[in-house]
Design a protein around this motif. Structure first.
Motif, mmCIF file in Angstrom:
data_model
loop_
_atom_site.group_PDB
_atom_site.id
_atom_site.type_symbol
_atom_site.label_atom_id
_atom_site.label_comp_id
_atom_site.label_asym_id
_atom_site.label_seq_id
_atom_site.Cartn_x
_atom_site.Cartn_y
_atom_site.Cartn_z
ATOM 1 N N ARG B 202 0.729 -1.155 -0.057
ATOM 2 C CA ARG B 202 0.055 -0.083 -0.011
ATOM 3 C C ARG B 202 0.797 1.363 -0.086
ATOM 4 N N SER B 227 1.326 -6.860 -2.242
ATOM 5 C CA SER B 227 0.707 -7.438 -1.076
ATOM 6 C C SER B 227 -0.964 -7.232 -1.303
ATOM 7 N N GLN B 241 -0.352 -10.850 -6.233
ATOM 8 C CA GLN B 241 -0.677 -11.047 -4.629
ATOM 9 C C GLN B 241 0.283 -12.279 -4.038
ATOM 10 N N SER B 260 3.721 -3.765 5.413
ATOM 11 C CA SER B 260 3.615 -3.817 6.686
ATOM 12 C C SER B 260 4.186 -4.993 7.338
HETATM 13 C C1 LIG Z 1 -8.674 -13.581 4.460
HETATM 14 C C2 LIG Z 1 -7.517 -12.953 4.183
HETATM 15 C C3 LIG Z 1 -6.524 -13.093 3.442
HETATM 16 C C4 LIG Z 1 -5.491 -12.430 3.379
HETATM 17 N N1 LIG Z 1 -4.581 -12.632 2.239
HETATM 18 C C5 LIG Z 1 -3.341 -11.898 2.006
HETATM 19 C C6 LIG Z 1 -2.468 -12.135 1.063
HETATM 20 O O1 LIG Z 1 -2.538 -13.078 0.654
HETATM 21 N N2 LIG Z 1 -1.533 -11.534 1.035
HETATM 22 C C7 LIG Z 1 -1.433 -10.257 1.199
HETATM 23 O O2 LIG Z 1 -0.354 -9.431 1.356
HETATM 24 N N3 LIG Z 1 -2.080 -9.877 2.395
HETATM 25 C C8 LIG Z 1 -3.380 -10.678 2.781
HETATM 26 N N4 LIG Z 1 -4.443 -10.018 3.588
HETATM 27 C C9 LIG Z 1 -4.189 -8.873 4.047
HETATM 28 C C10 LIG Z 1 -3.273 -8.556 5.255
HETATM 29 O O3 LIG Z 1 -3.928 -8.792 6.301
HETATM 30 C C11 LIG Z 1 -2.815 -6.983 5.083
HETATM 31 O O4 LIG Z 1 -3.973 -6.230 5.398
HETATM 32 C C12 LIG Z 1 -1.960 -6.621 3.895
HETATM 33 O O5 LIG Z 1 -1.075 -7.723 3.821
HETATM 34 C C13 LIG Z 1 -1.679 -5.405 4.183
HETATM 35 O O6 LIG Z 1 -1.033 -4.684 2.950
HETATM 36 P P1 LIG Z 1 0.262 -3.731 3.028
HETATM 37 O O7 LIG Z 1 1.360 -4.218 3.829
HETATM 38 O O8 LIG Z 1 0.641 -3.442 1.661
HETATM 39 O O9 LIG Z 1 -0.632 -2.527 3.583
HETATM 40 P P2 LIG Z 1 -0.256 -1.655 4.973
HETATM 41 O O10 LIG Z 1 -0.505 -2.649 6.092
HETATM 42 O O11 LIG Z 1 -1.304 -0.677 5.143
HETATM 43 O O12 LIG Z 1 1.334 -1.436 5.010
HETATM 44 C C14 LIG Z 1 1.608 -0.263 4.074
HETATM 45 C C15 LIG Z 1 3.151 -0.259 4.580
HETATM 46 O O13 LIG Z 1 3.623 0.868 3.962
HETATM 47 C C16 LIG Z 1 4.639 1.798 4.702
HETATM 48 N N5 LIG Z 1 4.780 3.004 3.994
HETATM 49 C C17 LIG Z 1 3.918 3.736 3.628
HETATM 50 N N6 LIG Z 1 4.231 4.703 3.034
HETATM 51 C C18 LIG Z 1 5.668 4.558 2.839
HETATM 52 C C19 LIG Z 1 6.778 5.254 2.268
HETATM 53 N N7 LIG Z 1 6.496 6.581 1.707
HETATM 54 N N8 LIG Z 1 7.834 4.697 2.433
HETATM 55 C C20 LIG Z 1 8.062 3.544 2.928
HETATM 56 N N9 LIG Z 1 7.111 2.844 3.839
HETATM 57 C C21 LIG Z 1 5.891 3.398 3.401
HETATM 58 C C22 LIG Z 1 3.688 1.871 5.977
HETATM 59 O O14 LIG Z 1 4.746 2.121 7.027
HETATM 60 C C23 LIG Z 1 3.102 0.510 6.211
HETATM 61 O O15 LIG Z 1 3.850 -0.269 6.983
HETATM 62 C C24 LIG Z 1 -5.459 -10.916 3.907
HETATM 63 C C25 LIG Z 1 -6.140 -10.689 4.818
HETATM 64 C C26 LIG Z 1 -7.529 -11.585 5.223
HETATM 65 C C27 LIG Z 1 -8.463 -11.040 6.125
#
Ligand SMILES: Cc1cc2nc3c(=O)[nH]c(=O)nc-3n(C[C@H](O)[C@H](O)[C@H](O)COP(=O)(O)OP(=O)(O)OC[C@H]3O[C@@H](n4cnc5c(N)ncnc54)[C@H](O)[C@@H]3O)c2cc1C
Ligand SMILES: Nc1ncnc2c1ncn2[C@@H]1O[C@H](COP(=O)(O)O)[C@@H](O)[C@H]1O
Lengths: 249, 309
Positions: B202, B227, B241, B260
């Protein structure tokens, strides 16, 4: 058109579980339980079909001990019409679940069954496909879009290479993937209303299903833990470490 | 005792995961055969016949198998099952779609996502997003399972080829059809076969910004992953993904950028040999599994990385 949705009680998606010290299983004591997220998506989709006029009734079923009635009530609060609880103490294997579901499908004469693609506890990803086999129905697994066209249903499927759309003759089985919809939250009035919606109980024996054990769980262990590494101060240091320490680039 | 592997292919090429499956199957013991079911897929069978450890290739070449629809494929496999003690497919969307259907038709269990073969009836598999590993013993006469390719090394290929036997059975259940397909074309290595993966979350902000990951990936010959949050937000397509419910990868190097480190994401990549995390939040859980962590703004780090590589 009647739709059957299956709902499973699983751990909450945000909980990290621990393995029991005797390695017999995972420790579920005091762990927060919830509706399996993929089943939540399944309920939402069926309710939307009813709201659109594609479906006339949304039936939910859960198989498990008494506690899973909580998840049936959640589904009813989200808009399902009627619940069936098939009571068993054991946490049963997907093939047995599918056999029970096949009986419910036959009794209720549903046109569509929507299941989650995967339970987030056992990570099986099997039940929908097995149900389809036992009932000789076509299957649209890992759905990201569903469209009803007369007696056919079109399902877009999330596959490793991208997306694929299949057309299935109904009755059909569909399993949900994450992008199908974003489930709503149940409102307080709907939670209250759900308490009065019909919920009937039955058992595998009453349905004529003989539960058979196909696999034996020998042990459950914690995975190898990764050690947290080091923080680097700059991109230059990172490249230097990857080249000369880790030797991966 | 013999094992039949259901080959992963696209009618033109045999996917690398089959090599890992042959290795897994050889640990079970007995002969290993490979079924290539598809349409116009003779070339696939030809490459399959050159995998070391494969005793025979079965080729079912018919329009009804072109898209490997589960309704048709499962009947074909059930028909062949009488000669086998084990039916094995990769834990890809193909294998996950077809094998449970096969198992139910045979009235046996399916064991999902095998990561270790202990004997001909005992296997290990991850549960609870990989936070526990279950060892299960099959009590069935035929073992039907899907195998996680990244948990096994790949078998070698040789010049010598084994016999290709043609299977004539044509099963058309007539209840399903493929009507459209959107295959994501990419010059990059496939995620599940890549040695290096650069993934964005994200934190990437939008889809255009993924071009910054592309530049790094170009320098490293890497695949690009994502992610769930990045896919849900529409930054990139679903086939990218990585995670519990997406693709499971274990490259030599995994670089997580703006991710994250939720348990569901870790489930898909924590077996990578070396993990790098770039995240501006030093408390992000991804740092607990990263060998090298860089706490910084990714919009500064990525151009710098592409530049210095
Ligand atoms: C049933 C179920 C199945 C799922 N299956 C999967 C799966 O297969 N794969 C998966 O990935 N997730 C899955 N998820 C989702 C998972 O729980 C998380 O919501 C998801 O992985 C979060 O994605 P993220 O880390 O990209 O986003 P976030 O958790 O929002 O993290 C974003 C990160 O980016 C960092 N960031 C933001 N801006 C900057 C910047 N400018 N420079 C540096 N860092 C920055 C932030 O500090 C943060 O740590 C599932 C959830 C459920 C409920
Ligand atoms: N005990 C159960 N009760 C109701 N539905 C179930 C049960 N077990 C599995 N299912 C359904 O089948 C889906 C896939 O589960 P699984 O095959 O276990 O990964 C789940 O998302 C549920 O919709």
């Amino acid at each position: 058109m009647k739709i059957l949705v299956t709902v499973k009680r699983t751990i909450d998606a945000n909980t990290k579980i621990r393995v029991m010290s005797d390695n017999s299983n995972v420790d579920l004591n005091n762990v927060k339980m919830a509706l399996n997220p993929f089943c939540e998506i399944a309920v939402e989709e069926a309710v939307r079909m009813k709201e659109k006029g594609d479906a006339s009734e949304v039936l939910v079923v859960s198989i498990g001990d008494k506690a899973c009635q909580e998840q049936i009530r959640t589904a009813l609060a989200l808009g399902a019409d009627r619940g069936i609880h098939v009571e068993t103490e054991a946490s049963i294997e997907p093939l047995n679940v599918a056999k029970i579901l096949a009986k419910v499908v036959a009794e209720e004469q549903v046109s569509l069954v929507i299941l989650g693609k995967q339970s987030i506890d056992a990570d099986n990803n099997q039940t929908g496909q097995m149900l389809a086999a036992l009932t000789n129905m076509p299957q649209g697994t890992f759905a990201s879009e569903i469209q009803i066209h007369g007696d056919k249903v079109q399902v877009s499927r999330e596959v490793d290479s991208g997306l694929q759309t299949v057309e299935l003759a109904m009755p059909a089985v569909i399993t949900t993937d994450l992008r199908l919809n974003e489930p709503r939250y149940a409102s307080l009035p709907n939670i209250m209303k759900a308490k009065r919606k019909p919920l009937v109980m039955t058992t595998p024996a009453e349905l004529g299903v003989d539960i058979k054990q196909h696999t034996q769980l020998l042990k459950v262990e914690a995975p190898a833990e990764r050690q947290a590494g080091v923080k680097v101060a700059s991109v230059a240091e990172l490249i230097e470490k990857l080249k000369h320490e880790a030797k991966v680039i | 005792m013999a094992t039949l592997i259901i080959a992963e292919h696209d009618n033109q090429s045999l996917k690398a995961v089959n090599l890992n499956l042959v290795n897994a199957a050889s640990r079970i013991g007995g002969e290993v055969h490979l079924l290539v079911a598809g349409y116009g897929c003779q070339v696939v069978a030809d490459s399959a016949s050159k995998i070391t450890g494969v005793g025979k290739v079965l080729l079912a070449d018919s329009a009804v198998y072109e898209h490997q629809l589960a309704e048709n494929m499962s009947q074909l496999i059930v028909d062949l099952a009488k000669d086998y003690s084990h039916l094995v497919a990769p834990a890809t969307t193909m294998g996950k779609n077809i094998m449970p259907r096969v198992a139910a038709l045979l009235d046996v269990a399916q064991i999902s996502d095998v990561i270790r073969v202990d004997s001909d009836d005992t296997f290990a598999r991850p549960i609870y997003a990989g936070n526990a590993i279950a060892t299960v013993k099959s009590l069935d006469r035929i073992k039907v399972m899907t195998v996680r390719g990244s948990s096994f090394d790949g078998a070698a290929e040789q010049d010598l080829s084994v016999v290709i036997e043609v299977v004539d059975s044509v099963y058309d259940a007539g209840i399903s059809n493929l009507i459209a397909e959107q295959v994501v074309q990419s010059e990059r290595p496939e995620l599940t076969a890549a040695n290096v993966i650069v993934s964005g979350g994200r934190g990437m902000g939008n889809g255009e910004n993924f071009s910054m990951l592309d530049e790094v990936a170009d320098k490293l010959g890497a695949a690009v992953g994502a992610s769930r949050a990045a896919v849900d937000a529409g930054f990139v397509p679903n086939d990218m993904q990585v995670g519990q419910t997406g693709k499971i990868v274990a490259p030599d190097l995994y670089i997580a950028v703006g991710i994250s480190g939720a348990i569901q994401h870790l489930a898909g990549m924590k077996d990578s040999k070396v993990i790098v995390a770039i995240n501006k939040d030093e408390e992000a859980p991804i740092f607990q599994v990263a060998d090298y962590g860089l706490v910084t703004d990714l919009f500064v780090a990525l151009p710098d990385l592409a530049d210095k590589l």
